[in-house]
Motif scaffolding. Structure first.
Motif, PDB file in Angstrom:
ATOM      1  N   LEU A   1       0.652  -1.138  -0.096  1.00  0.00           N
ATOM      2  CA  LEU A   1      -0.009   0.162  -0.040  1.00  0.00           C
ATOM      3  C   LEU A   1       0.671   1.216  -0.087  1.00  0.00           C
ATOM      4  O   LEU A   1       0.407   2.365   0.581  1.00  0.00           O
ATOM      5  N   ALA A   2       1.949   1.234  -0.663  1.00  0.00           N
ATOM      6  CA  ALA A   2       2.824   2.597  -0.811  1.00  0.00           C
ATOM      7  C   ALA A   2       1.932   3.420  -1.767  1.00  0.00           C
ATOM      8  O   ALA A   2       1.124   2.976  -2.542  1.00  0.00           O
ATOM      9  N   VAL A   3       1.878   4.653  -1.240  1.00  0.00           N
ATOM     10  CA  VAL A   3       1.140   5.808  -2.071  1.00  0.00           C
ATOM     11  C   VAL A   3       1.529   6.004  -3.267  1.00  0.00           C
ATOM     12  O   VAL A   3       1.118   6.679  -4.251  1.00  0.00           O
ATOM     13  N   GLY A   4       3.043   5.715  -3.405  1.00  0.00           N
ATOM     14  CA  GLY A   4       3.770   6.155  -4.868  1.00  0.00           C
ATOM     15  C   GLY A   4       5.096   5.708  -4.648  1.00  0.00           C
ATOM     16  O   GLY A   4       5.472   5.266  -3.612  1.00  0.00           O
ATOM     17  N   ALA A   5       6.082   5.989  -5.844  1.00  0.00           N
ATOM     18  CA  ALA A   5       7.305   5.571  -5.980  1.00  0.00           C
ATOM     19  C   ALA A   5       8.012   6.569  -6.997  1.00  0.00           C
ATOM     20  O   ALA A   5       7.560   6.874  -7.711  1.00  0.00           O
ATOM     21  N   ILE A   6       9.402   6.688  -6.272  1.00  0.00           N
ATOM     22  CA  ILE A   6      10.425   7.520  -7.102  1.00  0.00           C
ATOM     23  C   ILE A   6      11.140   6.364  -7.760  1.00  0.00           C
ATOM     24  O   ILE A   6      11.745   5.491  -7.089  1.00  0.00           O
ATOM     25  N   LEU A   7      11.248   6.355  -9.069  1.00  0.00           N
ATOM     26  CA  LEU A   7      11.874   5.134  -9.752  1.00  0.00           C
ATOM     27  C   LEU A   7      13.316   5.775 -10.766  1.00  0.00           C
ATOM     28  O   LEU A   7      13.151   6.427 -11.547  1.00  0.00           O
ATOM     29  N   CYS A   8      14.319   5.194 -10.291  1.00  0.00           N
ATOM     30  CA  CYS A   8      15.345   5.367 -11.147  1.00  0.00           C
ATOM     31  C   CYS A   8      15.773   4.015 -11.934  1.00  0.00           C
ATOM     32  O   CYS A   8      16.222   2.980 -11.515  1.00  0.00           O
ATOM     33  N   ALA A   9      15.009   3.967 -13.304  1.00  0.00           N
ATOM     34  CA  ALA A   9      14.919   2.966 -13.975  1.00  0.00           C
ATOM     35  C   ALA A   9      15.857   2.390 -14.634  1.00  0.00           C
ATOM     36  O   ALA A   9      16.910   3.023 -14.819  1.00  0.00           O
ATOM     37  N   THR A  10      16.174   0.876 -14.718  1.00  0.00           N
ATOM     38  CA  THR A  10      17.256   0.296 -15.348  1.00  0.00           C
ATOM     39  C   THR A  10      16.977  -0.482 -16.702  1.00  0.00           C
ATOM     40  O   THR A  10      17.970  -0.809 -17.381  1.00  0.00           O
ATOM     41  N   GLY A  11      16.006  -0.167 -17.326  1.00  0.00           N
ATOM     42  CA  GLY A  11      15.478  -0.957 -18.459  1.00  0.00           C
ATOM     43  C   GLY A  11      15.140  -0.087 -19.747  1.00  0.00           C
ATOM     44  O   GLY A  11      15.025   1.503 -19.487  1.00  0.00           O
TER      45      GLY A  11
ATOM     46  N   ASP B   1      12.928   2.085 -22.674  1.00  0.00           N
ATOM     47  CA  ASP B   1      11.601   2.523 -22.413  1.00  0.00           C
ATOM     48  C   ASP B   1      10.475   1.434 -22.782  1.00  0.00           C
ATOM     49  O   ASP B   1       9.482   1.359 -22.146  1.00  0.00           O
ATOM     50  N   GLU B   2      10.647   0.658 -23.812  1.00  0.00           N
ATOM     51  CA  GLU B   2       9.660  -0.317 -24.243  1.00  0.00           C
ATOM     52  C   GLU B   2       9.433  -1.215 -23.193  1.00  0.00           C
ATOM     53  O   GLU B   2       8.178  -1.852 -23.315  1.00  0.00           O
ATOM     54  N   THR B   3      10.320  -1.702 -22.303  1.00  0.00           N
ATOM     55  CA  THR B   3       9.930  -2.617 -21.147  1.00  0.00           C
ATOM     56  C   THR B   3       8.912  -2.206 -20.085  1.00  0.00           C
ATOM     57  O   THR B   3       8.521  -2.822 -19.264  1.00  0.00           O
ATOM     58  N   TYR B   4       8.447  -1.089 -20.182  1.00  0.00           N
ATOM     59  CA  TYR B   4       7.745  -0.285 -19.229  1.00  0.00           C
ATOM     60  C   TYR B   4       6.232  -0.017 -19.753  1.00  0.00           C
ATOM     61  O   TYR B   4       5.578   0.589 -19.080  1.00  0.00           O
TER      62      TYR B   4
ATOM     63  N   ILE C   1      14.341   8.758 -18.355  1.00  0.00           N
ATOM     64  CA  ILE C   1      12.893   9.010 -18.614  1.00  0.00           C
ATOM     65  C   ILE C   1      12.057   7.741 -19.018  1.00  0.00           C
ATOM     66  O   ILE C   1      12.738   6.906 -19.801  1.00  0.00           O
ATOM     67  N   ILE C   2      11.132   7.386 -18.357  1.00  0.00           N
ATOM     68  CA  ILE C   2      10.238   6.133 -19.042  1.00  0.00           C
ATOM     69  C   ILE C   2       8.985   6.614 -19.317  1.00  0.00           C
ATOM     70  O   ILE C   2       8.168   7.417 -18.607  1.00  0.00           O
ATOM     71  N   ARG C   3       8.358   5.941 -20.682  1.00  0.00           N
ATOM     72  CA  ARG C   3       7.163   6.339 -20.998  1.00  0.00           C
ATOM     73  C   ARG C   3       6.536   7.910 -20.756  1.00  0.00           C
ATOM     74  O   ARG C   3       5.764   8.032 -19.951  1.00  0.00           O
ATOM     75  N   ALA C   4       7.250   8.672 -21.372  1.00  0.00           N
ATOM     76  CA  ALA C   4       7.050  10.138 -21.211  1.00  0.00           C
ATOM     77  C   ALA C   4       5.700  10.579 -21.293  1.00  0.00           C
ATOM     78  O   ALA C   4       5.456  11.588 -20.705  1.00  0.00           O
ATOM     79  N   SER C   5       4.706   9.924 -21.873  1.00  0.00           N
ATOM     80  CA  SER C   5       3.419  10.461 -21.906  1.00  0.00           C
ATOM     81  C   SER C   5       2.827   9.795 -20.806  1.00  0.00           C
ATOM     82  O   SER C   5       1.616  10.214 -20.665  1.00  0.00           O
ATOM     83  N   ASP C   6       3.248   9.084 -19.894  1.00  0.00           N
ATOM     84  CA  ASP C   6       2.404   8.442 -18.940  1.00  0.00           C
ATOM     85  C   ASP C   6       3.143   8.986 -17.592  1.00  0.00           C
ATOM     86  O   ASP C   6       2.316   8.906 -16.601  1.00  0.00           O
TER      87      ASP C   6
END
Length: 361
Positions: free
Chosen positions: A116-126, A128-131, A149-154
């Motif tokens: 039940l975390a309310v949100g997350a800060i993600l330093c992604a490793t993959g 863009d298409e993997t998200y 940046i991941i899924r800039a439109s989302d």
């Protein structure tokens, strides 16, 4: 045995409802009663079980922070800054180190949602298409991407202007007279890897220089990979006169390779990197680096996340921070130019010594 709310109420001589109101701040309580409750809490060392209370409501004050490598000084500083600011906002931070493993990263995100975390800060490793199906794992839990940046439109994001960071490095190196500059690049599926290499290329072309393929090496944003790449560069028939490491761990790997090979920096080769860190000034020589405003980046990411948690519904936002070049002692003019300058200075001194001396009566 841990103190309970009943113990606090008994010591303060107030009702349980009054203790609850003081601790939650939900309703007004007179200053006198508030003071009595606070003194009782301090005397008993009472710690309210906020997690249990939040779980009853179906929400917590917990946010996740997922980083790819906690040993990297950039991410270490980011964690420190996020935790410090989250604490002032009343949030707890659950730190997850994905170790640059996409499956492990995804498992952490599912775990955060389950808790039940309310949100997350993600330093992604993959890449863009993997998200593209990330929402299946996290549902409506807000995510803010930092560094990559991941899924800039989302999703919202906070990043450095990585192209500009490499450009200012190249301007500095080329202004000293270097023309054979090698780069230790990061993975090209990551925004920092792509953009820092692009800035390197831009810098060369702006100076009228071509990219020399043998001087472009993959360091994978890691110390061991950069160590091997730097060793290979120095074994070339014509080694580079400068090495540009595009993150702090590759900078450390390059410096270790030079030291073990008996190559002196900056006498034999100049070295510069992106990501300033606490030890950079302690190296001998002190290292020229690009500094990221990590404190500002952490604050921006957390503020955007909290806004999303509180219901903000706008198009994804993307904040780009400017880099800063920190000039120290690891970059000087190439050895050939320094030798030429010395010869010119010696010749000038010799001419001055041979010039006729005027006598004055």
């Amino acid at each position: 045995m841990a103190a309970t709310m009943k113990d606090v109420a008994r010591l303060a001589e107030v009702s349980l409802a009054t203790v609850s109101a003081v601790l939650s701040g939900s309703t007004y309580v007179s200053p006198e009663l508030t003071s009595r409750v606070q003194k009782a809490v301090a005397a008993l060392g009472y710690a309210p079980n906020t997690v249990a209370r939040s779980l009853k409501k179906g929400a917590t004050k917990l946010i996740g922070l997922v980083v790819p490598d906690i040993t990297n000084p950039f991410f270490t500083e980011l964690v420190h800054e996020v935790q410090k600011r989250a604490r002032t906002l009343g949030y707890a931070v659950l730190l997850c180190d994905s170790e640059r493993d996409l499956e492990q990263e995804r498992w952490y995100l599912r775990m955060l949602r389950a808790h039940l975390a309310v949100g997350a800060i993600l330093c992604a490793t993959g890449p863009d298409e993997t998200y593209k199906d990330l929402a299946n794992d996290v549902g409506i839990m807000p995510i803010v991407a930092v560094d990559h940046i991941i899924r800039a439109s989302d999703y919202d994001s906070v990043v450095l202007d990585n192209v500009a960071a490499s450009r200012i490095v190249m301007q500095h190196i080329l202004s000293l007279g270097h023309t054979r500059v090698a780069i230790l690049a990061g993975q090209q599926h990551l925004v920092p890897g792509r953009d820092r290499l692009a800035g390197f290329v831009d810098g060369l072309r702006a100076a009228g220089l071509d990219v020399i393929p043998e001087l472009v090496r993959q360091g994978a944003f890691g110390e061991p990979e950069a160590f091997k790449a730097a060793q290979a560069l120095m074994k070339l028939p014509e080694p580079p006169s400068a090495i540009f490491a595009t993150n702090n761990q590759m900078l450390i790997g390059a410096m270790r390779a030079l030291a073990e090979s008996g190559i002196r920096c900056p006498d034999d080769i100049s070295v510069v990197g992106i990501d300033d860190f606490a030890w950079a000034a302690a190296f001998s020589p002190a290292l020229t680096t690009v500094r990221q405003p990590v404190d500002e980046m952490a604050a921006a990411a957390l503020d955007m996340l909290v806004e999303r948690v509180n219901g903000l519904d706008v198009a994804p936002r993307h904040i780009v921070f400017a880099p800063e070049l920190v000039v120290r002692q690891s970059c000087v003019a190439p050895a050939t130019k320094r030798a030429s300058a010395r010869r010119g200075k010696a010749a000038k001194s010799e001419r001055a010594a041979k010039a006729p001396q005027l006598s004055h009566a």
